[in-house]
Structures are given as structure tokens and as C-alpha cells.
Design a protein around this motif. Structure first.
Motif, mmCIF file in Angstrom:
data_model
loop_
_atom_site.group_PDB
_atom_site.id
_atom_site.type_symbol
_atom_site.label_atom_id
_atom_site.label_comp_id
_atom_site.label_asym_id
_atom_site.label_seq_id
_atom_site.Cartn_x
_atom_site.Cartn_y
_atom_site.Cartn_z
ATOM 1 N N GLY A 20 0.763 -1.238 0.000
ATOM 2 C CA GLY A 20 0.000 0.000 0.000
ATOM 3 C C GLY A 20 0.800 1.298 0.000
ATOM 4 N N ILE A 21 0.431 2.183 0.901
ATOM 5 C CA ILE A 21 1.012 3.530 0.958
ATOM 6 C C ILE A 21 2.513 3.460 1.253
ATOM 7 C CG2 ILE A 21 0.964 5.709 2.249
ATOM 8 C CD1 ILE A 21 -2.100 5.068 2.777
ATOM 9 N N GLY A 22 2.898 2.583 2.178
ATOM 10 C CA GLY A 22 4.316 2.456 2.534
ATOM 11 C C GLY A 22 5.155 1.972 1.360
ATOM 12 N N GLY A 195 -7.463 9.864 3.392
ATOM 13 C CA GLY A 195 -8.853 9.442 3.369
ATOM 14 C C GLY A 195 -8.876 8.007 2.868
ATOM 15 N N LEU A 196 -10.041 7.501 2.512
ATOM 16 C CA LEU A 196 -10.112 6.128 1.996
ATOM 17 C C LEU A 196 -9.183 5.989 0.790
ATOM 18 C CD1 LEU A 196 -13.752 4.744 1.947
ATOM 19 C CD2 LEU A 196 -11.778 3.914 3.243
ATOM 20 N N SER A 224 -5.275 6.836 -4.539
ATOM 21 C CA SER A 224 -4.393 5.681 -4.705
ATOM 22 C C SER A 224 -3.291 5.768 -3.647
ATOM 23 C CB SER A 224 -3.760 5.700 -6.097
ATOM 24 O OG SER A 224 -2.851 6.783 -6.198
ATOM 25 N N ALA A 225 -2.587 4.653 -3.470
ATOM 26 C CA ALA A 225 -1.456 4.651 -2.530
ATOM 27 C C ALA A 225 -0.443 5.727 -2.928
ATOM 28 C CB ALA A 225 -0.801 3.275 -2.527
ATOM 29 N N GLU A 226 -0.208 5.898 -4.214
ATOM 30 C CA GLU A 226 0.767 6.889 -4.689
ATOM 31 C C GLU A 226 0.310 8.308 -4.363
ATOM 32 O OE1 GLU A 226 -0.324 4.352 -6.531
ATOM 33 O OE2 GLU A 226 1.539 3.167 -6.468
ATOM 34 N N ASP A 227 -1.003 8.566 -4.483
ATOM 35 C CA ASP A 227 -1.527 9.908 -4.159
ATOM 36 C C ASP A 227 -1.110 10.316 -2.745
ATOM 37 O OD1 ASP A 227 -2.900 10.254 -6.585
ATOM 38 O OD2 ASP A 227 -4.735 9.322 -5.805
ATOM 39 N N VAL A 249 -4.066 16.638 5.428
ATOM 40 C CA VAL A 249 -5.086 15.703 4.950
ATOM 41 C C VAL A 249 -4.841 15.408 3.468
ATOM 42 C CG1 VAL A 249 -7.555 15.308 4.637
ATOM 43 C CG2 VAL A 249 -6.741 16.604 6.626
ATOM 44 N N ALA A 250 -4.780 14.130 3.131
ATOM 45 C CA ALA A 250 -4.536 13.714 1.746
ATOM 46 C C ALA A 250 -5.727 12.871 1.305
ATOM 47 C CB ALA A 250 -3.236 12.902 1.671
#
Ligand SMILES: NC(=O)c1ccc[n+]([C@@H]2O[C@H](COP(=O)([O-])OP(=O)(O)OC[C@H]3O[C@@H](n4cnc5c(N)ncnc54)[C@H](O)[C@@H]3O)[C@@H](O)[C@H]2O)c1
Length: 257
Positions: A20-22, A195-196, A224-227, A249-250
Motif C-alpha cells: 500500500g502507501i508504505g 482518506g479512503l 491511490s497509494a501513490e496519491d 489531509v490527503a
């Protein structure tokens, strides 16, 4: 994924980097020239991410860490010192989710597990990262940049999730506390609040509900995770050096609703 940010010579730790994000952030740091520690409780996932970074000519090592276990966090710091000799950037992003529970019958073990990982995990990582960062010579006047992953639930309650909500609110408090205390030492600390976001964390949610939430957002879609990773990586960059103790906040504006 391209980014102008230059992380040459910097050593960047990302927790929860197996997914994911990491994972997206680890790749971005490496693309910017950082030497990355891809840390996750799931070692094989971390190894896959590190191998992909190296295959793309980046620098990375994988390490297993359980952020809820102080001995494991200390062992991770020892690996970082042994391999790279310093730590410039830490993205404390590892986290878990849980299903909704009623307050009245709330399973106490679920409360404890959530607090252990999503709150104590951030505290334990920061404690040992800060120890390392204060002891090292600064690069471009900065001794360290830390970003902690909170959530939209750090500002507004997630239904049926008092444990997740409390932990993510508390991450903002930890962030501000450290930002206040370590700013004069050249260390910045901020939070990113996704956010989600389309990662494995929400993959078991009903598609109809996700579609509904996406439509309700001003952008009409989920992140997205990249966002999200791009915001966290920017916060760790020299360009963000005047941002400290903030909660960014992203979510494409979803939290306005
Ligand atoms: N996806 C979303 O909608 C969303 C929204 C708001 C906040 N967040 C937060 O973003 C962060 C990253 O989540 P994601 O969406 O990328 O989910 P993900 O499930 O894809 O990634 C989370 C990673 O954390 C790792 N992890 C879990 N427990 C750990 C532990 N004890 N020690 C070390 N690693 C551990 C997992 O193995 C996994 O690789 C989390 O803190 C989450 O709470 C996510």
C-alpha cells in the motif's frame, strides 16, 4: 511515478512498506536517490519491495519489524546503523484496521491490539528514531524528518471504530509533541491523514459502499497509494522544511463532507 525531490545521501526508513502507501513511498524515496529501509512485519513482502527497488537501480534493504514490540524496533535501529550509519527520514506508516464493533460489547483484545500497533507502534518508532537523529551530524542543516500516518479518522470519528479513531487522533498529539520538542534540534515532525485509499486495507469493504463514498467525494474517486505517498514524501523533502507539527489531509477533499 516521477518526482523532482532529491534525497541523495539520505537514509529513509518506511514502516509498513511491504504494501500500500508504505510500498509506494519506499519506491518514491528510492527514485529520489535515498537509501531505503523497507520495514514490515511481513518480511517476504518487504523483501519483494526492496528487490524491485534494487532491480530499478535504487538502493534498499528489507527488514522485519513489529512496530508494537520495542525490542523489535530497537533491533531495526541497530540494522539501520550497521548498514547505513545514520537515519535522515522516517515514515511511520505501519498500521492495521478492524471491523466495526458496538461500544457496549467492544472486544477488549481488539482495543488493545489496535492501540499496540497504531499508537504504541508510532511512539516506539519515534522514540528510537529521535534518539538516533539527535546524535548525528545534520545534512543541509536538518538532522531528521519524520512523518506519521494518521487518518481522516484522526480528525473525525470512523463509525464503530473507537479504537482506530482514538489511535489516529493520538498520532496527531504525538506528532505535535515531538515537533515542539525537537524543532530546535533540526528535526521536523508532521502527520499525513489519508482518506479512503485503495490498498489492501480496504479491499474487504463492500464495493457498493466504496463506490458510494467515491461518488460523494469532490473528486469523484478514492485516492491511490501513490496519491498519499507523494504527500508524505514531499513532507520529508527539503522543500517542506518550513512545515512542522502539521496534520496534512490527503483525501482529495473528501473530509469536507
Ligand atoms: N487505506 C486506507 O483507506 C487508509 C486510510 C487512512 C489511513 N490509513 C493508514 O495508512 C497506513 C498504511 O495503510 P495501507 O492502506 O497502506 O494498508 P496496507 O494494509 O496495504 O499496509 C499496511 C502495512 O503495515 C504492515 N503492518 C501491520 N502491522 C504491522 C506491525 N505491527 N509492524 C510492522 N508492520 C506492520 C502490514 O504488513 C502492511 O504491509 C496505516 O497506518 C493505515 O491506518 C489507510
Amino acid at each position: 511515478m516521477t518526482m523532482a525531490t532529491n534525497f541523495d545521501q539520505r537514509v529513509a526508513l518506511v514502516t509498513g512498506a511491504g504494501s500500500g502507501i508504505g510500498r509506494a513511498a519506499a519506491k518514491l524515496f528510492a527514485a529520489g536517490g535515498a537509501r531505503v529501509i523497507v520495514a514490515d512485519i511481513n518480511l517476504s513482502a518487504a523483501e519483494e519491495v526492496a528487490a524491485k527497488i534494487v532491480a530499478d537501480d535504487g538502493q534498499a534493504i528489507a527488514a522485519r519489524v513489529d512496530v508494537a514490540d520495542e525490542a523489535s524496533v530497537e533491533a531495526l535501529m541497530a540494522i539501520i546503523v550497521k548498514e547505513y550509519g545514520r537515519l535522515d527520514i522516517a515514515f511511520n506508516n505501519a498500521g492495521i484496521s478492524d471491523e466495526q464493533h458496538s461500544w457496549i460489547d467492544f472486544p477488549t483484545d481488539k482495543w488493545q491490539q489496535m492501540i499496540d500497533v497504531n499508537l504504541n507502534g508510532v511512539f516506539l518508532c519515534m522514540k528510537h528514531e529521535l534518539k538516533l537523529m539527535v546524535s548525528q551530524e545534520p545534512l543541509q542543516d536538518l538532522r531528521g524528518q519524520i512523518v506519521n500516518t494518521s487518518s481522516g479518522a484522526g480528525l473525525t470519528p470512523a463509525p464503530g471504530q473507537p479504537h482506530y479513531t482514538a489511535a489516529k487522533h493520538a498520532v496527531l498529539g504525538l506528532t505535535r509533541s515531538a515537533a515542539q520538542e525537537f524543532g530546535h534540534k533540526g528535526i521536523r515532525v508532521n502527520s499525513v491523514l489519508p482518506g479512503l485509499t485503495q490498498t489492501s486495507m480496504i479491499s474487504n469493504q463492500p464495493q457498493a459502499m466504496l463506490d458510494h463514498l467515491a461518488k460523494a467525494s469532490p473528486t469523484g474517486k478514492l485516492g491511490s497509494a501513490e496519491d498519499v505517498a507523494k504527500i508524505a514524501v514531499w513532507l520529508c523533502s527539503i522543500d517542506a522544511q518550513w512545515v512542522n507539527g502539521q496534520a496534512i489531509v490527503a483525501d482529495g477533499g473528501g473530509l469536507m463532507h
